[in-house]
Design a protein around this motif. Structure first.
Motif, mmCIF file in Angstrom:
data_model
loop_
_atom_site.group_PDB
_atom_site.id
_atom_site.type_symbol
_atom_site.label_atom_id
_atom_site.label_comp_id
_atom_site.label_asym_id
_atom_site.label_seq_id
_atom_site.Cartn_x
_atom_site.Cartn_y
_atom_site.Cartn_z
ATOM 1 N N THR A 66 59.218 -52.697 -7.914
ATOM 2 C CA THR A 66 59.891 -51.503 -7.416
ATOM 3 C C THR A 66 60.535 -51.820 -6.073
ATOM 4 O O THR A 66 59.940 -52.498 -5.235
ATOM 5 N N ALA A 67 61.747 -51.336 -5.890
ATOM 6 C CA ALA A 67 62.457 -51.554 -4.630
ATOM 7 C C ALA A 67 63.062 -50.240 -4.148
ATOM 8 O O ALA A 67 63.476 -49.405 -4.945
ATOM 9 N N MET A 68 63.073 -50.065 -2.839
ATOM 10 C CA MET A 68 63.759 -48.959 -2.197
ATOM 11 C C MET A 68 64.980 -49.556 -1.514
ATOM 12 O O MET A 68 64.863 -50.493 -0.733
ATOM 13 N N ILE A 69 66.134 -49.018 -1.835
ATOM 14 C CA ILE A 69 67.376 -49.557 -1.290
ATOM 15 C C ILE A 69 68.032 -48.484 -0.424
ATOM 16 O O ILE A 69 68.335 -47.392 -0.907
ATOM 17 N N ASP A 70 68.206 -48.806 0.847
ATOM 18 C CA ASP A 70 68.929 -47.920 1.755
ATOM 19 C C ASP A 70 70.409 -48.230 1.594
ATOM 20 O O ASP A 70 70.811 -49.395 1.640
ATOM 21 N N VAL A 71 71.223 -47.191 1.420
ATOM 22 C CA VAL A 71 72.642 -47.380 1.140
ATOM 23 C C VAL A 71 73.471 -46.601 2.157
ATOM 24 O O VAL A 71 73.256 -45.402 2.354
ATOM 25 N N LYS A 72 74.412 -47.284 2.794
ATOM 26 C CA LYS A 72 75.373 -46.631 3.686
ATOM 27 C C LYS A 72 76.625 -46.396 2.860
ATOM 28 O O LYS A 72 77.117 -47.305 2.200
ATOM 29 N N VAL A 73 77.135 -45.160 2.896
ATOM 30 C CA VAL A 73 78.226 -44.745 2.013
ATOM 31 C C VAL A 73 79.346 -44.120 2.837
ATOM 32 O O VAL A 73 79.092 -43.442 3.830
ATOM 33 N N ALA A 74 80.573 -44.324 2.390
ATOM 34 C CA ALA A 74 81.712 -43.614 2.958
ATOM 35 C C ALA A 74 81.936 -42.389 2.064
ATOM 36 O O ALA A 74 82.417 -42.525 0.940
ATOM 37 N N GLY A 78 86.053 -33.654 0.209
ATOM 38 C CA GLY A 78 85.931 -32.607 -0.802
ATOM 39 C C GLY A 78 84.686 -32.697 -1.661
ATOM 40 O O GLY A 78 84.231 -31.707 -2.202
ATOM 41 N N VAL A 79 84.113 -33.890 -1.815
ATOM 42 C CA VAL A 79 82.915 -34.034 -2.650
ATOM 43 C C VAL A 79 81.735 -34.620 -1.883
ATOM 44 O O VAL A 79 80.621 -34.662 -2.402
ATOM 45 N N GLY A 80 81.969 -35.090 -0.661
ATOM 46 C CA GLY A 80 80.893 -35.632 0.156
ATOM 47 C C GLY A 80 80.206 -36.807 -0.518
ATOM 48 O O GLY A 80 80.853 -37.730 -0.999
ATOM 49 N N PHE A 81 78.887 -36.743 -0.574
ATOM 50 C CA PHE A 81 78.091 -37.824 -1.151
ATOM 51 C C PHE A 81 77.831 -37.619 -2.639
ATOM 52 O O PHE A 81 77.356 -38.531 -3.310
ATOM 53 N N ASP A 82 78.122 -36.431 -3.154
ATOM 54 C CA ASP A 82 77.748 -36.090 -4.526
ATOM 55 C C ASP A 82 78.364 -37.014 -5.574
ATOM 56 O O ASP A 82 77.695 -37.416 -6.530
ATOM 57 N N LEU A 97 66.747 -40.941 -6.392
ATOM 58 C CA LEU A 97 67.866 -41.060 -5.462
ATOM 59 C C LEU A 97 67.820 -39.874 -4.514
ATOM 60 O O LEU A 97 67.704 -38.727 -4.951
ATOM 61 N N TYR A 98 67.881 -40.167 -3.219
ATOM 62 C CA TYR A 98 67.754 -39.124 -2.204
ATOM 63 C C TYR A 98 68.878 -39.233 -1.182
ATOM 64 O O TYR A 98 69.242 -40.339 -0.778
ATOM 65 N N LEU A 99 69.407 -38.092 -0.738
ATOM 66 C CA LEU A 99 70.307 -38.044 0.413
ATOM 67 C C LEU A 99 69.410 -37.995 1.640
ATOM 68 O O LEU A 99 68.491 -37.167 1.718
ATOM 69 N N MET A 100 69.659 -38.886 2.597
ATOM 70 C CA MET A 100 68.767 -39.037 3.747
ATOM 71 C C MET A 100 69.503 -38.760 5.057
ATOM 72 O O MET A 100 70.723 -38.874 5.115
ATOM 73 N N SER A 101 68.743 -38.436 6.075
ATOM 74 C CA SER A 101 69.304 -38.397 7.421
ATOM 75 C C SER A 101 68.934 -39.716 8.091
ATOM 76 O O SER A 101 68.011 -40.402 7.665
ATOM 77 N N GLY A 102 69.662 -40.089 9.129
ATOM 78 C CA GLY A 102 69.341 -41.321 9.838
ATOM 79 C C GLY A 102 70.414 -42.378 9.672
ATOM 80 O O GLY A 102 71.581 -42.079 9.428
ATOM 81 N N ALA A 103 70.000 -43.624 9.765
ATOM 82 C CA ALA A 103 70.938 -44.749 9.766
ATOM 83 C C ALA A 103 71.624 -44.944 8.420
ATOM 84 O O ALA A 103 72.739 -45.440 8.357
ATOM 85 N N TYR A 104 70.952 -44.596 7.328
ATOM 86 C CA TYR A 104 71.523 -44.755 5.988
ATOM 87 C C TYR A 104 71.697 -43.394 5.335
ATOM 88 O O TYR A 104 71.015 -42.433 5.675
ATOM 89 N N ASP A 105 72.605 -43.325 4.380
ATOM 90 C CA ASP A 105 72.937 -42.049 3.742
ATOM 91 C C ASP A 105 72.105 -41.760 2.506
ATOM 92 O O ASP A 105 71.692 -40.629 2.278
ATOM 93 N N ILE A 129 80.394 -50.581 -6.045
ATOM 94 C CA ILE A 129 80.935 -49.219 -5.985
ATOM 95 C C ILE A 129 81.777 -49.097 -4.708
ATOM 96 O O ILE A 129 81.333 -49.472 -3.619
ATOM 97 N N ASP A 130 82.994 -48.571 -4.851
ATOM 98 C CA ASP A 130 83.951 -48.510 -3.743
ATOM 99 C C ASP A 130 83.387 -47.879 -2.470
ATOM 100 O O ASP A 130 83.633 -48.371 -1.388
ATOM 101 N N SER A 131 82.680 -46.782 -2.585
ATOM 102 C CA SER A 131 82.211 -46.040 -1.413
ATOM 103 C C SER A 131 81.021 -46.685 -0.717
ATOM 104 O O SER A 131 80.666 -46.294 0.388
ATOM 105 N N VAL A 132 80.372 -47.649 -1.358
ATOM 106 C CA VAL A 132 79.186 -48.287 -0.770
ATOM 107 C C VAL A 132 79.624 -49.288 0.293
ATOM 108 O O VAL A 132 80.360 -50.236 0.022
ATOM 109 N N LEU A 133 79.167 -49.046 1.530
ATOM 110 C CA LEU A 133 79.532 -49.905 2.652
ATOM 111 C C LEU A 133 78.506 -51.015 2.878
ATOM 112 O O LEU A 133 78.867 -52.148 3.175
ATOM 113 N N SER A 134 77.213 -50.682 2.774
ATOM 114 C CA SER A 134 76.173 -51.687 2.971
ATOM 115 C C SER A 134 74.873 -51.227 2.315
ATOM 116 O O SER A 134 74.684 -50.037 2.042
#
Length: 164
Positions: A66-74, A78-82, A97-105, A129-134
């Motif tokens: 099992t892995a937890m992956i923190d993802v930074k997204v642009a 109009g649709v935000g992170f959805d 999959l969770y929307l988070m506050s902090g350094a990662y989205d 995925i295009d919107s994934v930054l890191s």
């Protein structure tokens, strides 16, 4: 939502296998009333699933990584992170999959048979995925508690304390 529904939800969340007769006694309703309320809660998609917590470390044949992956997204206008979240949660490897506050989205929880399989998921599917930054991947080493269930109860030390 009335108090009986909330009471039923709290009990079923704690023990999804509770007998309907026991549940009806606990909430002081008839079994047919409790059955109707449960069906209504399922129809309204308040009760989404009944799950079981399994200690897979005790089942040698089927231990997963099992892995937890923190993802930074642009986020998109109009649709935000959805929109990107929907693309990610459609992959069968994704367990949560969770929307988070902090350094990662976003925080993505995935399961695979090997660390290599998870690495391939991150490099080939998630990062493309295009919107994934890191991404930052954390591998789960040991599970102590999950959904309120403690996996290994520590026995109380019953020795008598001796002081000089």
């Amino acid at each position: 939502m009335n108090s009986k529904k909330i009471e039923i939800l709290q009990i079923v969340e704690e023990n999804a296998r509770i007998d309907i007769n026991t549940l009806s006694k606990m909430v002081d309703l008839t079994t047919s009333e409790v059955d109707a309320l449960l069906k209504e809660l399922e129809k309204e998609k308040i009760i989404l699933n009944y799950s079981t917590v399994i200690d897979w470390t005790k089942v040698e044949i089927n231990e997963k990584v099992t892995a937890m992956i923190d993802v930074k997204v642009a986020p998109k206008r109009g649709v935000g992170f959805d929109e990107v979240a929907e693309r990610i949660y459609r992959f069968p490897e994704v367990k949560a999959l969770y929307l988070m506050s902090g350094a990662y989205d976003l925080q993505v929880v995935i399961e695979g048979n090997t660390m290599h399989q998870i690495a391939n998921f991150v490099s080939e599917k998630l990062s493309s995925i295009d919107s994934v930054l890191s991404t930052t991947t954390h591998f789960q080493l040991k599970k102590y508690k999950h959904d309120g269930v403690v996996f290994e109860e520590v026995e109380e030390d019953r020795r008598i304390v001796v002081t000089p």
